[in-house]
Design a protein around this motif. Structure first.
Motif, PDB file in Angstrom:
ATOM      1  N   ASP A  15       0.825  -1.206   0.000  1.00 39.42           N
ATOM      2  CA  ASP A  15       0.000   0.000   0.000  1.00 39.42           C
ATOM      3  C   ASP A  15       0.862   1.260   0.000  1.00 39.42           C
ATOM      4  O   ASP A  15       0.554   2.231  -0.695  1.00 39.42           O
ATOM      5  CB  ASP A  15      -0.931   0.023   1.224  1.00 39.42           C
ATOM      6  CG  ASP A  15      -2.026  -1.049   1.146  1.00 39.42           C
ATOM      7  OD1 ASP A  15      -2.314  -1.490   0.012  1.00 39.42           O
ATOM      8  OD2 ASP A  15      -2.553  -1.434   2.201  1.00 39.42           O
ATOM      9  N   LYS A  16       1.956   1.241   0.755  1.00 46.20           N
ATOM     10  CA  LYS A  16       2.850   2.405   0.797  1.00 46.20           C
ATOM     11  C   LYS A  16       3.518   2.631  -0.562  1.00 46.20           C
ATOM     12  O   LYS A  16       3.643   3.763  -1.020  1.00 46.20           O
ATOM     13  CB  LYS A  16       3.917   2.232   1.879  1.00 46.20           C
ATOM     14  CG  LYS A  16       3.399   2.391   3.278  1.00 46.20           C
ATOM     15  CD  LYS A  16       4.519   2.240   4.286  1.00 46.20           C
ATOM     16  CE  LYS A  16       3.979   2.375   5.714  1.00 46.20           C
ATOM     17  NZ  LYS A  16       5.055   2.215   6.683  1.00 46.20           N
ATOM     18  N   LEU A  17       3.936   1.544  -1.219  1.00 46.98           N
ATOM     19  CA  LEU A  17       4.559   1.657  -2.534  1.00 46.98           C
ATOM     20  C   LEU A  17       3.563   2.200  -3.552  1.00 46.98           C
ATOM     21  O   LEU A  17       3.883   3.088  -4.341  1.00 46.98           O
ATOM     22  CB  LEU A  17       5.104   0.303  -2.991  1.00 46.98           C
ATOM     23  CG  LEU A  17       5.749   0.263  -4.365  1.00 46.98           C
ATOM     24  CD1 LEU A  17       6.964   1.181  -4.419  1.00 46.98           C
ATOM     25  CD2 LEU A  17       6.128  -1.154  -4.740  1.00 46.98           C
ATOM     26  N   GLU A  18       2.351   1.680  -3.509  1.00 49.09           N
ATOM     27  CA  GLU A  18       1.318   2.150  -4.435  1.00 49.09           C
ATOM     28  C   GLU A  18       1.002   3.614  -4.196  1.00 49.09           C
ATOM     29  O   GLU A  18       0.863   4.402  -5.146  1.00 49.09           O
ATOM     30  CB  GLU A  18       0.062   1.299  -4.266  1.00 49.09           C
ATOM     31  CG  GLU A  18      -1.024   1.615  -5.258  1.00 49.09           C
ATOM     32  CD  GLU A  18      -2.234   0.707  -5.071  1.00 49.09           C
ATOM     33  OE1 GLU A  18      -3.330   1.175  -5.409  1.00 49.09           O
ATOM     34  OE2 GLU A  18      -2.085  -0.438  -4.611  1.00 49.09           O
ATOM     35  N   SER A  19       0.943   4.010  -2.960  1.00 49.24           N
ATOM     36  CA  SER A  19       0.671   5.404  -2.623  1.00 49.24           C
ATOM     37  C   SER A  19       1.819   6.305  -3.087  1.00 49.24           C
ATOM     38  O   SER A  19       1.576   7.381  -3.645  1.00 49.24           O
ATOM     39  CB  SER A  19       0.485   5.533  -1.109  1.00 49.24           C
ATOM     40  OG  SER A  19       0.366   6.878  -0.731  1.00 49.24           O
ATOM     41  N   PHE A  20       3.068   5.856  -2.878  1.00 52.98           N
ATOM     42  CA  PHE A  20       4.233   6.634  -3.338  1.00 52.98           C
ATOM     43  C   PHE A  20       4.211   6.804  -4.848  1.00 52.98           C
ATOM     44  O   PHE A  20       4.472   7.874  -5.369  1.00 52.98           O
ATOM     45  CB  PHE A  20       5.535   5.939  -2.884  1.00 52.98           C
ATOM     46  CG  PHE A  20       6.770   6.606  -3.394  1.00 52.98           C
ATOM     47  CD1 PHE A  20       7.250   7.749  -2.790  1.00 52.98           C
ATOM     48  CD2 PHE A  20       7.449   6.093  -4.503  1.00 52.98           C
ATOM     49  CE1 PHE A  20       8.397   8.378  -3.263  1.00 52.98           C
ATOM     50  CE2 PHE A  20       8.585   6.709  -4.986  1.00 52.98           C
ATOM     51  CZ  PHE A  20       9.056   7.855  -4.364  1.00 52.98           C
ATOM     52  N   MET A  21       3.909   5.704  -5.584  1.00 54.09           N
ATOM     53  CA  MET A  21       3.861   5.759  -7.040  1.00 54.09           C
ATOM     54  C   MET A  21       2.783   6.732  -7.515  1.00 54.09           C
ATOM     55  O   MET A  21       3.005   7.499  -8.446  1.00 54.09           O
ATOM     56  CB  MET A  21       3.591   4.363  -7.617  1.00 54.09           C
ATOM     57  CG  MET A  21       4.692   3.361  -7.370  1.00 54.09           C
ATOM     58  SD  MET A  21       6.068   3.518  -8.468  1.00 54.09           S
ATOM     59  CE  MET A  21       5.373   2.940  -9.969  1.00 54.09           C
ATOM     60  N   GLN A  22       1.637   6.727  -6.878  1.00 51.14           N
ATOM     61  CA  GLN A  22       0.552   7.615  -7.291  1.00 51.14           C
ATOM     62  C   GLN A  22       0.896   9.079  -7.025  1.00 51.14           C
ATOM     63  O   GLN A  22       0.598   9.945  -7.833  1.00 51.14           O
ATOM     64  CB  GLN A  22      -0.755   7.258  -6.552  1.00 51.14           C
ATOM     65  CG  GLN A  22      -1.400   6.012  -7.074  1.00 51.14           C
ATOM     66  CD  GLN A  22      -2.637   5.626  -6.262  1.00 51.14           C
ATOM     67  OE1 GLN A  22      -2.919   6.201  -5.206  1.00 51.14           O
ATOM     68  NE2 GLN A  22      -3.373   4.635  -6.761  1.00 51.14           N
ATOM     69  N   ASN A  23       1.524   9.356  -5.909  1.00 50.41           N
ATOM     70  CA  ASN A  23       1.842  10.733  -5.544  1.00 50.41           C
ATOM     71  C   ASN A  23       3.033  11.298  -6.330  1.00 50.41           C
ATOM     72  O   ASN A  23       3.142  12.506  -6.499  1.00 50.41           O
ATOM     73  CB  ASN A  23       2.127  10.838  -4.049  1.00 50.41           C
ATOM     74  CG  ASN A  23       0.892  10.558  -3.208  1.00 50.41           C
ATOM     75  OD1 ASN A  23      -0.236  10.709  -3.680  1.00 50.41           O
ATOM     76  ND2 ASN A  23       1.102  10.121  -1.987  1.00 50.41           N
ATOM     77  N   ASN A  24       3.951  10.426  -6.782  1.00 53.03           N
ATOM     78  CA  ASN A  24       5.189  10.903  -7.423  1.00 53.03           C
ATOM     79  C   ASN A  24       5.365  10.413  -8.856  1.00 53.03           C
ATOM     80  O   ASN A  24       6.485  10.347  -9.351  1.00 53.03           O
ATOM     81  CB  ASN A  24       6.392  10.452  -6.586  1.00 53.03           C
ATOM     82  CG  ASN A  24       6.377  11.037  -5.202  1.00 53.03           C
ATOM     83  OD1 ASN A  24       6.204  12.237  -5.050  1.00 53.03           O
ATOM     84  ND2 ASN A  24       6.533  10.185  -4.194  1.00 53.03           N
ATOM     85  N   ILE A  28       8.844  10.509 -11.228  1.00 54.57           N
ATOM     86  CA  ILE A  28       9.452   9.260 -11.699  1.00 54.57           C
ATOM     87  C   ILE A  28       9.590   9.289 -13.219  1.00 54.57           C
ATOM     88  O   ILE A  28      10.642   8.931 -13.771  1.00 54.57           O
ATOM     89  CB  ILE A  28       8.625   8.037 -11.229  1.00 54.57           C
ATOM     90  CG1 ILE A  28       8.711   7.910  -9.704  1.00 54.57           C
ATOM     91  CG2 ILE A  28       9.101   6.757 -11.902  1.00 54.57           C
ATOM     92  CD1 ILE A  28       7.764   6.898  -9.103  1.00 54.57           C
TER      93      ILE A  28
END
Length: 186
Positions: A15-24, A28
């Protein structure tokens, strides 16, 4: 039977990885694009440099192929400033051609310009042209056997026996030693 412990699967890492990918996602994509552009720029720069270097070497070899008098050797010798990595080769090669065309003075001046990997060859050619070169300074070089021979030839009456014995000890099967013995250098 023993009761099995329930395994609690925690999806917080995913969930943290998915959230990071969505926010950044923009950052990237920009970073990956910048790396691709940087790679392409470096590759194009390297290719342009290599093409330029090969073009200079091709022009150098074209001039080298048509050396038929002192003027054409002058043109070849002038190219040493265009390809600095080959300046020593150009100096030695042009010196040899000057000598062939009977211009020993220019040959000597070109040989004095040579250095690097060609310094020992240049010194040998200078010695052969009658310049003041001490063969004993080059006894540890790549052309040792030839320098030992030259050392015997340039020795005076006081150290001729020592230089011949040194030569015999190091190169007992040398054709140059045979020449020295046949000439009875003493």
């Amino acid at each position: 039977m023993a009761k099995k412990d329930r395994i609690n699967i925690d999806n917080t890492g995913v969930d943290k990885l998915e959230s990071f990918m969505q926010n950044n996602i923009k950052m990237i994509v920009i970073l990956i694009s910048a790396l691709v552009v940087l790679f392409i720029a470096v590759y194009l720069g390297y290719t342009a440099y290599d093409v330029s270097k090969n073009k200079k070497i091709s022009s150098l070899s074209a001039v080298e192929m048509v050396m038929f008098d002192n003027a054409s050797v002058d043109a070849f010798a002038a190219l040493s400033s265009t390809v600095p990595s080959l300046k020593d080769y150009i100096a030695v090669r042009s010196a040899g051609m000057y000598y062939i065309f009977g211009n020993s003075e220019k040959a000597v001046s070109e040989l004095k310009k040579a250095g690097g990997r060609f310094s020992e060859l240049s010194a040998g050619m200078l010695y052969d042209l009658g310049q003041s070169i001490v063969p004993a300074n080059y006894l540890q070089g790549e052309m040792r056997e030839l320098w030992y021979y030259r050392n015997v030839l340039s020795s005076d009456d006081n150290n001729t026996d020592k230089t011949i014995n040194d030569f015999k000890m190091l190169y007992p099967e040398s054709q140059l030693l045979t020449l020295v013995e046949n000439w009875n250098v003493k």
